[in-house]
Design an enzyme around this catalytic site. Structure first.
Site, PDB file in Angstrom:
ATOM      1  N   PRO A   1       2.636 124.334  39.056  1.00 22.11           N
ATOM      2  CA  PRO A   1       2.281 123.079  39.693  1.00 22.11           C
ATOM      3  C   PRO A   1       2.108 121.949  38.675  1.00 22.11           C
ATOM      4  O   PRO A   1       1.281 122.029  37.778  1.00 22.11           O
ATOM      5  CB  PRO A   1       0.962 123.393  40.401  1.00 22.11           C
ATOM      6  CG  PRO A   1       0.483 124.682  39.851  1.00 22.11           C
ATOM      7  CD  PRO A   1       1.612 125.360  39.205  1.00 22.11           C
TER       8      PRO A   1
ATOM      9  N   LYS B   1      -2.677 116.520  37.012  1.00 22.18           N
ATOM     10  CA  LYS B   1      -2.713 117.817  37.681  1.00 22.18           C
ATOM     11  C   LYS B   1      -4.122 118.189  38.108  1.00 22.18           C
ATOM     12  O   LYS B   1      -4.355 119.298  38.595  1.00 22.18           O
ATOM     13  CB  LYS B   1      -2.174 118.907  36.738  1.00 22.18           C
ATOM     14  CG  LYS B   1      -0.804 118.594  36.156  1.00 22.18           C
ATOM     15  CD  LYS B   1      -0.432 119.616  35.104  1.00 22.18           C
ATOM     16  CE  LYS B   1       0.631 119.071  34.164  1.00 22.18           C
ATOM     17  NZ  LYS B   1       0.839 119.955  33.001  1.00 22.18           N
TER      18      LYS B   1
ATOM     19  N   ARG C   1       6.719 126.369  23.893  1.00 23.40           N
ATOM     20  CA  ARG C   1       7.136 126.195  25.287  1.00 23.40           C
ATOM     21  C   ARG C   1       8.652 126.282  25.372  1.00 23.40           C
ATOM     22  O   ARG C   1       9.360 125.695  24.551  1.00 23.40           O
ATOM     23  CB  ARG C   1       6.705 124.817  25.805  1.00 23.40           C
ATOM     24  CG  ARG C   1       5.219 124.645  25.920  1.00 23.40           C
ATOM     25  CD  ARG C   1       4.677 125.410  27.114  1.00 23.40           C
ATOM     26  NE  ARG C   1       3.222 125.468  27.131  1.00 23.40           N
ATOM     27  CZ  ARG C   1       2.525 126.493  26.629  1.00 23.40           C
ATOM     28  NH1 ARG C   1       3.137 127.508  26.074  1.00 23.40           N
ATOM     29  NH2 ARG C   1       1.220 126.485  26.681  1.00 23.40           N
TER      30      ARG C   1
END
Length: 313
Positions: free
Chosen positions: A2, A61, A292
């Site tokens: 998300p 977020k 990442r």
DNA sequence: ATGTCATCCTGCAGGC
DNA sequence: TGCCTGCAGGATGACA
């Protein structure tokens, strides 16, 4: 995972369903889903019980409900904040519609609501998400806390988070400047929530692809115009995702599945290593950058500015 | 001040 | 078939 569009989709869904509801019961099914309270889960439950969810707000977020004794109270006493982490979801059950199921194995907390009568479950498979009860503090810039609230307040743990890419109060010029500061690769700066918030690994790759910027270009090596273009690309990709996220979920099932379904078909870079770049046809590259996984087109996205010394060629 | 790195955790994919 | 290892991811806090 998300990111801003998914969290905003959740905020809207929750806002429709639970705004104004009274918290009658709090069941913490896994203590570690509640953060930072000396009294742990018991204190979490005690603080919330009897209060109402008066407004659902979001910055980046980070999601929170203003909590007050009365619905719509403009003097909330607390924030019930949440971060979905990697895999957090909220599910709303209406006993009158379909009954309330036994809690899902990944259900970490269950709130019993009254007026309207609903059950709000917080699910989180990978347990990076959390719920938190905390004070609201003034925003550093005096503007509204975030999407969904006019009040200049944010939960204390959100005070250091920058305004998000879609926040109308985001200062585009200041954000572009902040994006160009430091020696880190630009992708790492995009992921730094204190600069501009809401961007996660997937949309960082997408925005960089759209703006034709190499993820490892040092932040200070971006021109002012490319920094601004990158910010605009970030806004565009998040708006596109939000448009599609809004269509694919139904009211009682507040879905937060970052990878299944709606926007994944529109991704140009993320998860497409080896596939041809839709712009130039070169195979997309994948590598681990700053821990990442990162995807980009080595032809379209040059490490250094593509400005040519020999414009005639 | 700035940047890097390990850490939290679980489920799944891959290798053998 | 089944075990084992490694990886994925966001935010934080410790450390250089």
């Amino acid at each position: 995972m998300p990111e801003l569009p998914e969290v905003e989709t959740v905020r809207r869904g929750l806002s429709t369903l639970v705004t104004g509801a009274r918290i009658d019961a709090v069941e913490v099914r896994r203590d570690s889903c509640v953060r930072l309270l000396p009294g742990g889960a018991a204190e979490f439950a005690a603080e919330l019980t009897g209060l109402r969810l008066s407004r659902l707000a979001r910055r980046g977020k980070f999601l929170w409900a203003e909590v007050a004794p009365r619905a719509g109270d403009d003097a909330p006493v607390l924030a019930l904040s949440a971060h979905l982490g990697m895999s957090g979801q909220f599910r709303v059950h209406d006993a009158a519609v379909a009954g309330v199921p036994d809690p899902h194995p990944h259900c970490r907390a269950r709130l019993g609501l009254g007026d309207p009568d609903l059950t709000l479950d917080f699910l989180d498979q990978r347990t990076f998400g959390y719920l938190h009860v905390e004070p609201l503090v003034p925003t550093p810039d005096g503007g509204p806390g975030g999407e969904g609230t006019p009040l200049p307040l944010v939960p204390a743990s959100v005070a250091h988070i920058g305004r998000d890419a879609l926040d109308p109060a985001l200062d585009l010029a200041a954000a572009s400047r902040a994006l160009r500061r430091g020696t880190r690769g630009i992708k790492q700066v995009l992921l730094d929530q204190t600069v501009v918030s809401g961007i996660g690994n997937i949309y960082a790759d997408e925005a960089l692809w759209r703006a034709r910027v190499h993820p490892e270009r040092p932040a200070h090596a971006l021109t002012a115009s490319s920094a601004r273009a990158l910010l605009v690309a970030t806004q565009d990709v998040m708006r596109d995702a939000l448009d599609q996220g809004g269509t694919s979920f139904d009211a009682l099932y507040v879905n937060v599945n970052g990878e299944s379904g709606y926007f994944s078909r529109a991704l140009e870079a993320y998860g497409r290593a080896g596939e041809p770049c839709s712009r130039c046809g070169a195979p997309l590259t994948r590598a681990s950058i700053g821990g990442r996984s990162t995807h980009w087109c080595a032809r379209c996205q040059r490490r250094w500015s593509a400005r040519r010394a020999n414009p005639g060629s």
